[in-house]
Design a protein around this motif. Structure first.
Motif, mmCIF file in Angstrom:
data_model
loop_
_atom_site.group_PDB
_atom_site.id
_atom_site.type_symbol
_atom_site.label_atom_id
_atom_site.label_comp_id
_atom_site.label_asym_id
_atom_site.label_seq_id
_atom_site.Cartn_x
_atom_site.Cartn_y
_atom_site.Cartn_z
ATOM 1 N N ASP A 229 0.867 -1.182 0.000
ATOM 2 C CA ASP A 229 0.000 0.000 0.000
ATOM 3 C C ASP A 229 0.902 1.229 0.000
ATOM 4 N N ARG A 230 0.953 1.899 -1.142
ATOM 5 C CA ARG A 230 1.847 3.063 -1.302
ATOM 6 C C ARG A 230 1.520 4.191 -0.325
ATOM 7 N N THR A 231 0.264 4.301 0.101
ATOM 8 C CA THR A 231 -0.086 5.382 1.029
ATOM 9 C C THR A 231 0.631 5.217 2.367
ATOM 10 N N VAL A 232 0.905 3.985 2.760
ATOM 11 C CA VAL A 232 1.649 3.742 3.999
ATOM 12 C C VAL A 232 3.076 4.247 3.841
ATOM 13 N N LEU A 233 3.674 3.973 2.700
ATOM 14 C CA LEU A 233 5.036 4.445 2.435
ATOM 15 C C LEU A 233 5.089 5.967 2.356
ATOM 16 N N GLN A 234 4.084 6.559 1.751
ATOM 17 C CA GLN A 234 4.039 8.022 1.674
ATOM 18 C C GLN A 234 3.892 8.630 3.068
ATOM 19 N N ALA A 235 3.086 8.008 3.901
ATOM 20 C CA ALA A 235 2.925 8.491 5.278
ATOM 21 C C ALA A 235 4.240 8.353 6.049
ATOM 22 N N LEU A 236 4.969 7.256 5.819
ATOM 23 C CA LEU A 236 6.268 7.069 6.474
ATOM 24 C C LEU A 236 7.241 8.155 6.030
ATOM 25 N N GLU A 237 7.242 8.459 4.740
ATOM 26 C CA GLU A 237 8.103 9.540 4.230
ATOM 27 C C GLU A 237 7.781 10.851 4.931
ATOM 28 N N GLU A 238 6.497 11.139 5.073
ATOM 29 C CA GLU A 238 6.075 12.387 5.722
ATOM 30 C C GLU A 238 6.432 12.404 7.206
ATOM 31 N N GLN A 239 6.222 11.278 7.885
ATOM 32 C CA GLN A 239 6.542 11.200 9.319
ATOM 33 C C GLN A 239 8.031 11.399 9.567
ATOM 34 N N LEU A 240 8.833 10.796 8.716
ATOM 35 C CA LEU A 240 10.285 10.898 8.884
ATOM 36 C C LEU A 240 10.805 12.245 8.385
ATOM 37 N N GLY A 241 10.060 12.880 7.504
ATOM 38 C CA GLY A 241 10.473 14.162 6.956
ATOM 39 C C GLY A 241 11.577 14.052 5.920
ATOM 40 N N GLN A 242 11.963 12.819 5.615
ATOM 41 C CA GLN A 242 13.030 12.594 4.633
ATOM 42 C C GLN A 242 12.696 11.344 3.824
ATOM 43 N N PRO A 243 12.286 11.511 2.575
ATOM 44 C CA PRO A 243 11.937 10.357 1.754
ATOM 45 C C PRO A 243 13.058 9.321 1.656
ATOM 46 N N ASP A 244 14.321 9.775 1.677
ATOM 47 C CA ASP A 244 15.438 8.829 1.579
ATOM 48 C C ASP A 244 15.465 7.850 2.745
ATOM 49 N N MET A 245 15.072 8.295 3.930
ATOM 50 C CA MET A 245 15.050 7.396 5.087
ATOM 51 C C MET A 245 14.010 6.300 4.898
ATOM 52 N N ALA A 246 12.847 6.660 4.370
ATOM 53 C CA ALA A 246 11.803 5.675 4.104
ATOM 54 C C ALA A 246 12.267 4.696 3.025
ATOM 55 N N ARG A 247 12.904 5.219 1.989
ATOM 56 C CA ARG A 247 13.426 4.355 0.925
ATOM 57 C C ARG A 247 14.497 3.394 1.461
ATOM 58 N N ASN A 248 15.369 3.895 2.324
ATOM 59 C CA ASN A 248 16.398 3.035 2.909
ATOM 60 C C ASN A 248 15.777 1.937 3.771
ATOM 61 N N PHE A 249 14.723 2.283 4.489
ATOM 62 C CA PHE A 249 14.032 1.277 5.281
ATOM 63 C C PHE A 249 13.444 0.201 4.363
ATOM 64 N N ALA A 250 12.826 0.629 3.274
ATOM 65 C CA ALA A 250 12.248 -0.315 2.312
ATOM 66 C C ALA A 250 13.343 -1.172 1.660
ATOM 67 N N LYS A 251 14.494 -0.564 1.369
ATOM 68 C CA LYS A 251 15.620 -1.329 0.803
ATOM 69 C C LYS A 251 16.106 -2.373 1.793
ATOM 70 N N ASP A 252 16.262 -1.969 3.056
ATOM 71 C CA ASP A 252 16.706 -2.908 4.089
ATOM 72 C C ASP A 252 15.691 -4.031 4.273
ATOM 73 N N TYR A 253 14.427 -3.673 4.282
ATOM 74 C CA TYR A 253 13.360 -4.676 4.410
ATOM 75 C C TYR A 253 13.496 -5.706 3.291
ATOM 76 N N SER A 254 13.681 -5.224 2.071
ATOM 77 C CA SER A 254 13.819 -6.117 0.912
ATOM 78 C C SER A 254 15.056 -6.997 1.030
ATOM 79 N N ALA A 255 16.156 -6.394 1.425
ATOM 80 C CA ALA A 255 17.414 -7.135 1.523
ATOM 81 C C ALA A 255 17.368 -8.206 2.612
ATOM 82 N N LEU A 256 16.579 -7.986 3.635
ATOM 83 C CA LEU A 256 16.518 -8.912 4.768
ATOM 84 C C LEU A 256 15.445 -9.988 4.618
ATOM 85 N N TRP A 257 14.692 -9.972 3.519
ATOM 86 C CA TRP A 257 13.595 -10.925 3.384
ATOM 87 C C TRP A 257 14.053 -12.366 3.591
#
Length: 126
Positions: free
Chosen positions: A14-42
């Protein structure tokens, strides 16, 4: 039909969850890094679930299921978070048959969730 009605109706991501995470963190790169780490750790997450259930280590299986549920929800992996919740409940109740069914679906939907994240979210930041 899935043994867990309703789970297949939830989106892989659900992209809206990711967009909300970007907004909460105030830095889209942090949300992207979290998503990258999540993917790498699957692979590690899945292995941890499989190993703990094979050993019938309830504490480790519970920890792995909760970790998967929370991290999946944070990246918008709603279907996987739902399946992890089902697995968590099965482990808590010692229901190995239901746990095995949930794990089988997690093993299918986990890679699909990672693929969706990589192709629909992470590639857009390039």
């Amino acid at each position: 039909m899935t043994p867990f009605p309703g789970s297949e109706e939830l989106p892989l991501v659900d992209r809206t969850v990711l967009q909300a995470l970007e907004e909460q963190l105030g830095q889209p790169d942090m949300a992207r890094n979290f998503a990258k780490d999540y993917s790498a750790l699957w692979g590690q997450r899945e292995r941890r679930l499989v190993d703990s259930l094979e050993r019938e280590d309830q504490a480790a299986a519970l920890d792995a299921a909760i970790s998967l549920k929370v991290s999946s929800a944070m990246v918008g992996g709603l279907r996987l978070a739902c399946l992890a919740q089902i697995l968590e409940t099965a482990v808590r109740h010692g229901d190995l048959r239901r746990g095995a069914s949930a794990l089988a679906l997690i093993s299918i939907h986990g890679p699909a969730t990672v693929n969706e994240l990589q192709h629909q979210y992470l590639r857009q930041g390039r």
